[in-house]
Motif scaffolding. Sequence first.
Motif, short mmCIF file in Angstrom:
data_model
loop_
_atom_site.label_atom_id
_atom_site.label_comp_id
_atom_site.label_asym_id
_atom_site.label_seq_id
_atom_site.Cartn_x
_atom_site.Cartn_y
_atom_site.Cartn_z
N LYS A 2 13.33 59.50 28.79
CA LYS A 2 13.02 58.19 28.38
C LYS A 2 12.59 57.94 27.07
O LYS A 2 11.71 58.56 25.81
N HIS A 10 17.46 51.29 21.99
CA HIS A 10 17.66 51.99 20.02
C HIS A 10 18.35 53.57 19.90
O HIS A 10 18.91 53.87 19.16
N LEU A 11 18.20 54.33 21.36
CA LEU A 11 18.53 55.98 21.39
C LEU A 11 19.81 55.46 22.56
O LEU A 11 20.93 56.74 22.02
N GLY A 12 19.66 54.55 22.84
CA GLY A 12 21.18 54.29 24.01
C GLY A 12 21.18 55.49 25.37
O GLY A 12 22.27 55.72 25.97
N GLY A 60 14.47 53.65 23.97
CA GLY A 60 15.02 54.64 24.51
C GLY A 60 15.97 53.89 24.89
O GLY A 60 17.08 55.00 24.90
N GLN A 88 21.45 62.48 27.89
CA GLN A 88 22.39 61.65 28.49
C GLN A 88 24.18 62.41 28.90
O GLN A 88 24.67 61.83 29.75
#
Lengths: 342, 387
Positions: free
Chosen positions: A243, B382-384, B379, A227
């Motif tokens: 991802k 759920h995982l942001g 992705g 991120q």
Amino acid sequence: MDLLPTEEQQQILDTASNYLGNEFPVQALLTTAQRPRLNHDQLKQLAGMGWIGIGLPDTLGGVGYGLSEEALLFAELGRYLMPPSLVGSVLAARTAAVRGHDDLAHAILDGTLRVAIATQQSSAPATISPTVTGNFLVFEAEGADYIMLTDDGGAALVALSDLQQVSQERCMDPTLDLTCWRGDNTTTTCFVTADQDAIFLRGTVLISAMLLGIAEATLQRSVDYAQAREQFGKPIGSFQSIKHYCAEMSIRCECVRAMLYYASITLQQQPSAGPLDTSSLKALAIDAAQENANTAVQIHGGMGYTQEMDIHLFVKRAQVLESLFGSERFHLRQVLSAAAPP
Amino acid sequence: MNLDFTEEQEQFRERVRDWLEENKPQESRPEDSAEGRAFDLAWQKTLYKGGWAGINWPQEYGGQGFDTFQQLIFLMEYAKSRAPGDHYRFNGLNLAGPTIIACGDEQQKQTYLPPILKGDVIWCQGFSEPGAGSDLASLKTRAVIDGDDMIVTGSKIWTSWARFADWQQLLVRTDPDAPKHKGISWVINRMDNPGMEIRPIHDMAGGTDLHEVFYDEVRIPVKNIVGGINNGWKVSMAQLSFERGTAFMPSQIETWNRMEDLLHLANQTRLEDGRLAIEDDHIAYQLAKMRAETRSLLAMTLMGISRNERTGMPGPEGSMLKLFQSELYKRISILSLQIVGAERSRLSGMASEWPKMFLGSFANTLGGGTSEVMRNIIGERHLGLPK
């Protein structure tokens, strides 16, 4: 039927996680001495919170919870790279208590006595019975009083002073002390067969829990990094290659956590399903921890290859933990030969 | 953390087991599609008469209104008894019916729900289009309002069992100017409506249950819109509110059954070199790994159900289980070919179930969202991770 932790179990987990995050942050391993991860006073502190005896019945001097609570705790210990010798302490207390060595059990439960943990050298299989013979690779022998030796036939607690040290080794995992020791028909302090108490399988569950901690910690670090890190003007987590790595990592975590909860119950309640579930768990946990940690290096790029980040510590610990309580190959053999559960 | 069922739940299990043992069809489902339809409807009628139709539907709409654990028990026993799968009944019972219950008006409910449970009708789906697959919301089939009707023109693809269905849940674009998710409506269409052409598609496993459906100025009454005009995207998500995580129980048990069958086969089948397949290290390693994964599929399913029961919301386990199970199922089928050896080429012999399973397994990682779409969902939601 409810496979999730109860409120009380969640509290055990949260308390452990908060405590470890404050007292034993993994980040600290980058700037301070990496060994010992747990000194004598710190071990006593953990023992004082009941962590060594958490899964031992109160009739045997423990806290009186079961394997499920123990497993929840050890997943957190794994996440914070706490030494696997804690599994040795837990099993040693149980072995001593089951055999009626109350004083010994008590001294292990309150952290007065330190217990190391060992694996057999694959080149020279050892014998573990009321006497032990052979060479053992020992983790955390430094300052330890006893050593826990197990295989699928039984569990032996041996005074370290009754064994001979063969060599001091350098451990791949820089947070662990590694030595080689030898027993030659050495009498054990106490020995429990697998039929009397499933010490080996319980240890397998706890090491699997530690592996889950690694799988989850490396997933979390990877997602955070994906991120924050930008290339080509975008967070790298927006690229499907990254991802999808993360998605696969999270499925491995879900898979192992579910299996950990499931096996921690069946091992206690359904002896016929216990070996299949426990061995399935360890095989999956090894795969999850190693794949996730290895993938985390790749996601962190060049920095992941350095000692300036903590990812390498998880890669190394995941390898060490495979060598304890049965490798992936060993457990897959068990999975294949286990009878189908009812 | 427990795996215990109450005494009442165990009695319920007995009741389900006994009833299935007495009432499940003895013959296997016909391969021919028309006979398959008749078989499916007859079995649904039997379930209805026995009081087992619509286990997850509310009682006010003729369902059983079972709680999560009763559903779980029913589905476990159902799969264990190897009673027939949903097949053509799937869409009505699990997608169209629940959507109408959640979003339909009273008249739609009265008209369309009872025939599903009674085994009178088969439903199909018209969602994907040749140009709108993973990007479903870009669908282009147009519906122009004309008085009390809509005039629908366009085409749909991957419509399972279209030529054996009576009704269809259809997504159409009612507002071409709105953002793509906001101009779609969910409508009920009769499959004998004039202006439709249905073309069967031959899939790689030899089946002809997939179809392309063409609409040339097909008239559908506006009153057949469910959940309001231009609200179709939300409506199509509504069936998720029914989901208790129990939906994965049958495929989980099916995967376990196949895995155990394959293990049995590996213990009996000899390789070219005369050894039993199970004695080959490469095969043994993969068998063991997949058996462990299959075992964890059960644990994951139960954990998903538990999470759902706590929060009342479907969680990330839906996408995870879909991806994990479909990929695992495919790998099991590929491994089976190594075990049956040269028999792999025979679609007619004793061991033909394995090459058939292999060919069919590709559908699972494509239909209902490809594995790649599932990984995106995990992705991002759920995982942001960013889009």
